[in-house]
Design an enzyme around this catalytic site. Structure first.
Site, PDB file in Angstrom:
ATOM      1  N   ARG A  13      34.486  44.027  31.734  1.00 51.69           N
ATOM      2  CA  ARG A  13      35.578  43.208  31.425  1.00 51.69           C
ATOM      3  C   ARG A  13      35.740  41.810  32.115  1.00 51.69           C
ATOM      4  O   ARG A  13      35.703  40.891  31.748  1.00 51.69           O
ATOM      5  CB  ARG A  13      36.930  44.007  31.043  1.00 51.69           C
ATOM      6  CG  ARG A  13      37.746  43.281  29.979  1.00 51.69           C
ATOM      7  CD  ARG A  13      38.780  42.105  30.539  1.00 51.69           C
ATOM      8  NE  ARG A  13      39.546  42.843  31.617  1.00 51.69           N
ATOM      9  CZ  ARG A  13      40.254  42.063  32.550  1.00 51.69           C
ATOM     10  NH1 ARG A  13      40.338  40.832  32.223  1.00 51.69           N
ATOM     11  NH2 ARG A  13      40.989  42.589  33.405  1.00 51.69           N
ATOM     12  N   ASP A  14      36.445  42.154  33.408  1.00 49.23           N
ATOM     13  CA  ASP A  14      36.928  40.885  34.067  1.00 49.23           C
ATOM     14  C   ASP A  14      35.729  40.045  34.596  1.00 49.23           C
ATOM     15  O   ASP A  14      35.882  38.872  34.662  1.00 49.23           O
ATOM     16  CB  ASP A  14      37.708  41.428  35.161  1.00 49.23           C
ATOM     17  CG  ASP A  14      38.666  40.508  35.806  1.00 49.23           C
ATOM     18  OD1 ASP A  14      38.604  39.327  35.269  1.00 49.23           O
ATOM     19  OD2 ASP A  14      39.502  40.555  36.758  1.00 49.23           O
ATOM     20  N   HIS A 205      44.561  45.273  42.039  1.00 47.05           N
ATOM     21  CA  HIS A 205      43.618  44.369  41.548  1.00 47.05           C
ATOM     22  C   HIS A 205      43.441  43.243  42.191  1.00 47.05           C
ATOM     23  O   HIS A 205      44.362  42.474  42.171  1.00 47.05           O
ATOM     24  CB  HIS A 205      43.980  44.267  39.993  1.00 47.05           C
ATOM     25  CG  HIS A 205      42.851  43.225  39.501  1.00 47.05           C
ATOM     26  ND1 HIS A 205      42.185  44.045  38.600  1.00 47.05           N
ATOM     27  CD2 HIS A 205      42.633  42.176  39.158  1.00 47.05           C
ATOM     28  CE1 HIS A 205      41.330  43.064  37.907  1.00 47.05           C
ATOM     29  NE2 HIS A 205      41.646  41.799  38.424  1.00 47.05           N
ATOM     30  N   HIS A 207      41.510  39.634  43.612  1.00 51.24           N
ATOM     31  CA  HIS A 207      40.172  38.878  43.682  1.00 51.24           C
ATOM     32  C   HIS A 207      39.906  38.240  45.001  1.00 51.24           C
ATOM     33  O   HIS A 207      41.046  38.109  45.988  1.00 51.24           O
ATOM     34  CB  HIS A 207      40.750  37.482  42.752  1.00 51.24           C
ATOM     35  CG  HIS A 207      40.578  37.959  41.404  1.00 51.24           C
ATOM     36  ND1 HIS A 207      39.486  37.395  40.273  1.00 51.24           N
ATOM     37  CD2 HIS A 207      41.031  38.883  40.545  1.00 51.24           C
ATOM     38  CE1 HIS A 207      39.652  37.872  39.105  1.00 51.24           C
ATOM     39  NE2 HIS A 207      40.493  38.893  39.310  1.00 51.24           N
ATOM     40  N   CYS A 238      37.943  32.797  39.165  1.00 49.69           N
ATOM     41  CA  CYS A 238      39.024  32.088  38.842  1.00 49.69           C
ATOM     42  C   CYS A 238      38.502  30.699  38.318  1.00 49.69           C
ATOM     43  O   CYS A 238      37.959  29.989  38.832  1.00 49.69           O
ATOM     44  CB  CYS A 238      39.827  31.808  40.085  1.00 49.69           C
ATOM     45  SG  CYS A 238      41.234  30.761  40.039  1.00 49.69           S
ATOM     46  N   ASN A 247      36.275  38.726  41.358  1.00 49.30           N
ATOM     47  CA  ASN A 247      36.920  40.009  41.809  1.00 49.30           C
ATOM     48  C   ASN A 247      36.446  40.589  43.138  1.00 49.30           C
ATOM     49  O   ASN A 247      35.346  40.251  43.404  1.00 49.30           O
ATOM     50  CB  ASN A 247      36.634  41.079  40.736  1.00 49.30           C
ATOM     51  CG  ASN A 247      37.442  41.012  39.611  1.00 49.30           C
ATOM     52  OD1 ASN A 247      38.631  41.380  39.390  1.00 49.30           O
ATOM     53  ND2 ASN A 247      36.787  40.187  38.581  1.00 49.30           N
TER      54      ASN A 247
END
Lengths: 309, 309
Positions: A13-14, A205, A207, A238, A247
């Protein structure tokens, strides 16, 4: 301190949502199926969002239907609104990850809602989920700082968690969306949250935008956090920091914890094997370090010059 | 915990020594002079080693003679033997950094000496330095693990430090030469050393080979360490891990500490400006993250979509 942590893989997903290339549905399914065999506790499988907003994840239902579920793995889907929740529930998702921002500007930019507007919408989603065997988690983006508004006071994050728990939500992720958190801040906020809500399933979570991903995870672990989101290969990113990494990298995080004697439940060699498939899948090199350097226990043959003592 | 740390910049030596390109002497001098204005406590300026062993640093004497010395900065040179020490002393070096390995195989591969043979050679170097105003530091390579021999027992490192301090050496660097250390190991060893030798000037020198550089530095700081080696841009590297990054990156380390409220004495903006010159100097991209992403306090304009509330 806790000698057992759980790893929640978010690359499907991310990671994939911001890739240039649309990863074909069959390749997504193959990736998730491979990850299911590695010992990760959860996989954030997709996002049930508008295909216009995130074209890369427009195949959310097909992905959920196509994967082979491992009984030890929770399959999570990100859900921005009621429509997404309906689709996610129809797909038999194990966990809905509701998303909101801690800061006004990021909420408006990303979801067109302030935090307080998001909180008003959540009860309708909870109502939809009633009667389904589904866990509800809420992710708080920009919990450690906002790229538009700057500092996000801890008091604001605590007020949000207070409202979430009052709704009956039992899982919360503190998200350092653009990699602004530092270890002292992570430790202070996580300690505060765990002291006030000891029963809360709290996830960190982070990054790695400014290189502090592993340091922040270490700091959260020292605060008592045992659940960590991470993305295979360090995928993700980002949009404001081209060239900076995404991440925190799953295999690098697992490697650090395992080297420290902390059990992650993950088979690192199996995970590294999956990571090696990533550059071909996404069409570029990825930031993970351990897959390039090998584990710390890797041995090299002695150079010729040294063997002649 | 200590709210003040000092940063020792090693890029001109540990960074440039492995670059493909020979950086011209004038460019080395310009780099060192720029670093001298940033607030770093020390600069490892060069290595007085055989030009055959490290061709990139064959201009050690010219570099030392050419730089403009800042009175607040200590100019350090790595010294592998008596011949190197003589040259370094003749060049007016502020600090000799003696080098040895904690592991037999790395010592033989890198210096053609076991740790115990290195320790036998050091008194002759100390003798040469007598009467000079020069600080003596000893760097212990592979203090957290050896790429050939594997685990290096802490007891071996402690025995080495014991012999070094018995010779009158008052500064020791624990070097994670190939990025094998983990935060638990760093904390345990550093705590042990500082408890046994509280007066020792102890430096942590870590590489980011497996992504743990900042986490290891954080862990050492928690153990009481206040001196850190780092290389601008994360230059340097491990010849065994192509694609993996080098030394912990100075500006990323300074950024982390400053964000945590720990004073480094470094002007981070000035340091970032020097870091921006590196890709042209070395001819390739470098691993540092903050120079790409900007500091955590960087603000972005709100996207159009969000401003229409």
């Amino acid at each position: 301190m806790n000698q057992r942590v759980t790893i929640q893989e978010v690359a499907p997903r991310d990671g994939l949502q911001i890739e240039q290339r649309f990863v074909p549905t069959s390749e997504k399914i193959a990736l998730i199926d491979a990850l299911s065999q590695t010992g990760v506790a959860k996989i954030e499988t997709t996002s049930f969002t508008s295909p216009k907003a995130i074209p890369n994840l427009s195949d959310a239902s097909e992905v959920m239907a196509g994967i082979t579920r491992h009984e030890q793995v929770g399959y999570v889907a990100l859900v921005p609104n009621e429509r997404g929740a309906e689709r996610a529930l129809a797909a038999g998702t194990d966990e809905l990850n509701l998303v909101m921002s801690a800061s006004d500007s990021h909420g408006l930019a990303n979801l067109r809602m302030t935090p307080w507007q998001s909180l008003e919408r959540f009860p309708a989603i909870l109502e939809l989920a009633r009667g389904h065997e589904v866990f509800i988690n809420a992710s708080i983006s920009t919990a450690f700082g906002c790229p538009f508004d700057g500092e996000v006071p801890a008091s604001r994050v605590l007020e949000i968690i207070s409202q979430l728990t009052a709704m009956g939500i039992r899982g919360v992720s503190l998200c350092d969306t653009t990699g602004m958190a530092n270890p002292a801040q992570v430790r202070a906020l996580c300690e505060h949250v765990l002291a006030r809500w000891p029963e809360l399933a709290l996830t960190l979570h982070v990054h790695n935008t400014r290189g502090m991903g592993l340091a922040n995870a270490l700091s959260a672990w020292q605060a008592g956090v045992t659940r960590f989101d991470a993305a295979l290969g360090g995928l993700g990113g980002c949009p404001f920091a081209p060239g900076a990494s995404g991440n925190v990298c799953t295999e690098d995080l697992v490697h650090m914890f395992e080297e420290m004697g902390i059990d992650t439940g993950v088979d690192l060699d199996a995970l590294l094997a999956v990571s090696q498939t990533l550059p071909e899948l996404v069409g570029h090199d990825v930031p993970g370090q351990v897959v390039k350097a090998g584990r710390s226990n890797r041995r090299y043959p002695l150079p010729e010059s040294a063997s002649a003592r």
